[in-house]
Motif scaffolding. Sequence first.
Motif, PDB file in Angstrom:
ATOM      1  N   ASP A 195       8.152   7.381 -10.380  1.00  0.00           N
ATOM      2  CA  ASP A 195       8.048   7.360 -11.839  1.00  0.00           C
ATOM      3  C   ASP A 195       8.261   8.758 -12.421  1.00  0.00           C
ATOM      4  OD1 ASP A 195       7.626   4.631 -11.876  1.00  0.00           O
ATOM      5  OD2 ASP A 195       5.446   4.783 -12.087  1.00  0.00           O
ATOM      6  N   ALA A 196       7.701   9.771 -11.774  1.00  0.00           N
ATOM      7  CA  ALA A 196       7.880  11.149 -12.245  1.00  0.00           C
ATOM      8  C   ALA A 196       9.341  11.559 -12.146  1.00  0.00           C
ATOM      9  CB  ALA A 196       7.001  12.105 -11.440  1.00  0.00           C
ATOM     10  N   ARG A 197      10.002  11.202 -11.060  1.00  0.00           N
ATOM     11  CA  ARG A 197      11.433  11.540 -10.897  1.00  0.00           C
ATOM     12  C   ARG A 197      12.282  10.808 -11.922  1.00  0.00           C
ATOM     13  NH1 ARG A 197      12.578  12.197  -4.451  1.00  0.00           N
ATOM     14  NH2 ARG A 197      10.829  13.593  -4.076  1.00  0.00           N
ATOM     15  N   GLY A 215      11.318   9.818 -14.865  1.00  0.00           N
ATOM     16  CA  GLY A 215      11.067  10.483 -16.149  1.00  0.00           C
ATOM     17  C   GLY A 215      11.880  11.756 -16.287  1.00  0.00           C
ATOM     18  N   MET A 216      11.929  12.561 -15.234  1.00  0.00           N
ATOM     19  CA  MET A 216      12.694  13.796 -15.302  1.00  0.00           C
ATOM     20  C   MET A 216      14.185  13.504 -15.433  1.00  0.00           C
ATOM     21  SD  MET A 216      12.750  17.399 -13.218  1.00  0.00           S
ATOM     22  CE  MET A 216      12.274  16.759 -11.692  1.00  0.00           C
ATOM     23  N   LEU A 217      14.688  12.504 -14.722  1.00  0.00           N
ATOM     24  CA  LEU A 217      16.100  12.145 -14.844  1.00  0.00           C
ATOM     25  C   LEU A 217      16.427  11.658 -16.256  1.00  0.00           C
ATOM     26  CD1 LEU A 217      16.676  10.387 -11.406  1.00  0.00           C
ATOM     27  CD2 LEU A 217      17.735  12.519 -12.199  1.00  0.00           C
ATOM     28  N   GLU A 218      15.522  10.890 -16.846  1.00  0.00           N
ATOM     29  CA  GLU A 218      15.747  10.432 -18.218  1.00  0.00           C
ATOM     30  C   GLU A 218      15.757  11.608 -19.191  1.00  0.00           C
ATOM     31  OE1 GLU A 218      12.601   7.555 -18.603  1.00  0.00           O
ATOM     32  OE2 GLU A 218      13.935   5.894 -18.019  1.00  0.00           O
ATOM     33  N   ARG A 219      14.823  12.544 -19.020  1.00  0.00           N
ATOM     34  CA  ARG A 219      14.810  13.730 -19.892  1.00  0.00           C
ATOM     35  C   ARG A 219      16.068  14.561 -19.694  1.00  0.00           C
ATOM     36  NH1 ARG A 219       9.648  13.375 -18.077  1.00  0.00           N
ATOM     37  NH2 ARG A 219       9.795  15.122 -16.617  1.00  0.00           N
ATOM     38  N   LEU A 220      16.516  14.680 -18.460  1.00  0.00           N
ATOM     39  CA  LEU A 220      17.746  15.422 -18.185  1.00  0.00           C
ATOM     40  C   LEU A 220      18.930  14.742 -18.862  1.00  0.00           C
ATOM     41  CD1 LEU A 220      19.345  17.616 -16.695  1.00  0.00           C
ATOM     42  CD2 LEU A 220      19.410  16.084 -14.715  1.00  0.00           C
ATOM     43  N   LYS A 229       0.828  -1.203   0.000  1.00  0.00           N
ATOM     44  CA  LYS A 229       0.000   0.000   0.000  1.00  0.00           C
ATOM     45  C   LYS A 229       0.866   1.259   0.000  1.00  0.00           C
ATOM     46  CE  LYS A 229      -3.648   2.220   2.688  1.00  0.00           C
ATOM     47  NZ  LYS A 229      -4.465   2.125   3.905  1.00  0.00           N
ATOM     48  N   ILE A 230       1.875   1.306   0.858  1.00  0.00           N
ATOM     49  CA  ILE A 230       2.692   2.518   0.863  1.00  0.00           C
ATOM     50  C   ILE A 230       3.627   2.576  -0.337  1.00  0.00           C
ATOM     51  CG2 ILE A 230       2.499   2.841   3.351  1.00  0.00           C
ATOM     52  CD1 ILE A 230       5.451   2.150   3.565  1.00  0.00           C
ATOM     53  N   SER A 231       3.978   1.421  -0.891  1.00  0.00           N
ATOM     54  CA  SER A 231       4.829   1.462  -2.087  1.00  0.00           C
ATOM     55  C   SER A 231       4.069   2.078  -3.258  1.00  0.00           C
ATOM     56  CB  SER A 231       5.358   0.071  -2.450  1.00  0.00           C
ATOM     57  OG  SER A 231       4.364  -0.728  -3.044  1.00  0.00           O
ATOM     58  N   ARG A 232       2.765   1.830  -3.332  1.00  0.00           N
ATOM     59  CA  ARG A 232       1.959   2.466  -4.381  1.00  0.00           C
ATOM     60  C   ARG A 232       1.948   3.981  -4.198  1.00  0.00           C
ATOM     61  NH1 ARG A 232      -1.328  -2.017  -3.355  1.00  0.00           N
ATOM     62  NH2 ARG A 232      -2.716  -0.797  -2.027  1.00  0.00           N
ATOM     63  N   GLY A 233       1.979   4.421  -2.956  1.00  0.00           N
ATOM     64  CA  GLY A 233       2.000   5.854  -2.686  1.00  0.00           C
ATOM     65  C   GLY A 233       3.255   6.533  -3.201  1.00  0.00           C
ATOM     66  N   PHE A 234       4.367   5.824  -3.196  1.00  0.00           N
ATOM     67  CA  PHE A 234       5.629   6.390  -3.681  1.00  0.00           C
ATOM     68  C   PHE A 234       5.849   6.144  -5.170  1.00  0.00           C
ATOM     69  CE2 PHE A 234       8.675   6.881   0.186  1.00  0.00           C
ATOM     70  CZ  PHE A 234       7.992   8.027   0.557  1.00  0.00           C
ATOM     71  N   ARG A 235       5.194   5.138  -5.726  1.00  0.00           N
ATOM     72  CA  ARG A 235       5.462   4.741  -7.113  1.00  0.00           C
ATOM     73  C   ARG A 235       5.264   5.884  -8.106  1.00  0.00           C
ATOM     74  NH1 ARG A 235       6.346  -0.049  -9.195  1.00  0.00           N
ATOM     75  NH2 ARG A 235       5.648  -1.064  -7.305  1.00  0.00           N
ATOM     76  N   ALA A 236       4.167   6.609  -7.997  1.00  0.00           N
ATOM     77  CA  ALA A 236       3.903   7.708  -8.938  1.00  0.00           C
ATOM     78  C   ALA A 236       4.970   8.789  -8.818  1.00  0.00           C
ATOM     79  CB  ALA A 236       2.519   8.303  -8.691  1.00  0.00           C
ATOM     80  N   GLN A 237       5.360   9.096  -7.596  1.00  0.00           N
ATOM     81  CA  GLN A 237       6.404  10.097  -7.401  1.00  0.00           C
ATOM     82  C   GLN A 237       7.739   9.609  -7.961  1.00  0.00           C
ATOM     83  OE1 GLN A 237       5.318  10.403  -3.106  1.00  0.00           O
ATOM     84  NE2 GLN A 237       5.821  12.562  -3.437  1.00  0.00           N
TER      85      GLN A 237
END
Length: 154
Positions: A101-103, A105-110, A91-99
Motif C-alpha cells: 500500500d505504501a509503494r 501510494g508513492m507510485l500514485e504520487r509520482l 497471514k503473510i499476505s497481511r505482512g506485505f499489504r502495508a508495504q
Amino acid sequence: MSVSPGKGLLSIGEVASRTGLAVSAIRYYDDEGLVTARRTAGGRRMFIRSDIRRLSFILIAQQMGFSLEEIRAQLRQLPLERTPNKRDWEKISRGFRAQLDARIGMLERLRDRLDGCIGCGCLSLETCKLYNPDDRARETGTGPRLVVQKSVIG
C-alpha cells in the motif's frame, strides 16, 4: 533425512517446469533456506508440491522489489512441518499489504506530480510556486518530499 523418489515429491526439474524458474535459481533459494529440499540417498533434491507456491511467491515478491531478507522474514511464518494452508498464506499476505500500500501510494504520487512540483527544492516550475511556495517542503527534509512522503506541506 533421505527420502525415496516418488512419495508425492517432485524433482527439481519438475519444479522448474512448473514455476518457470531456472534449476540454478531453485538450488540458490534452497541454499538460502527459502525452500527446503528433501534429499534422496543419491543426493538429489526433491520438493513437496507446496514448494511450487513458495517459489512462485518468491518470484512475485522479488518482481515487486522486495529483498530476499524481506521475503525470508515472511516465509519464516509458514509452517515447515506441513503444507501451508489458506490461513497461513493470508497471514503473510497481511505482512506485505502495508508495504505494498505504501509503494502504491508513492507510485500514485509520482505519477500525479512528476510533471509538476515534486518538492525537490528547485522551484524551477510555475507549479512549484503553488504547491511549494518559498520551498516550505525543505523543512521536512531533503529530496523529492511531495512524492516520497504522503503530506509534507499543507
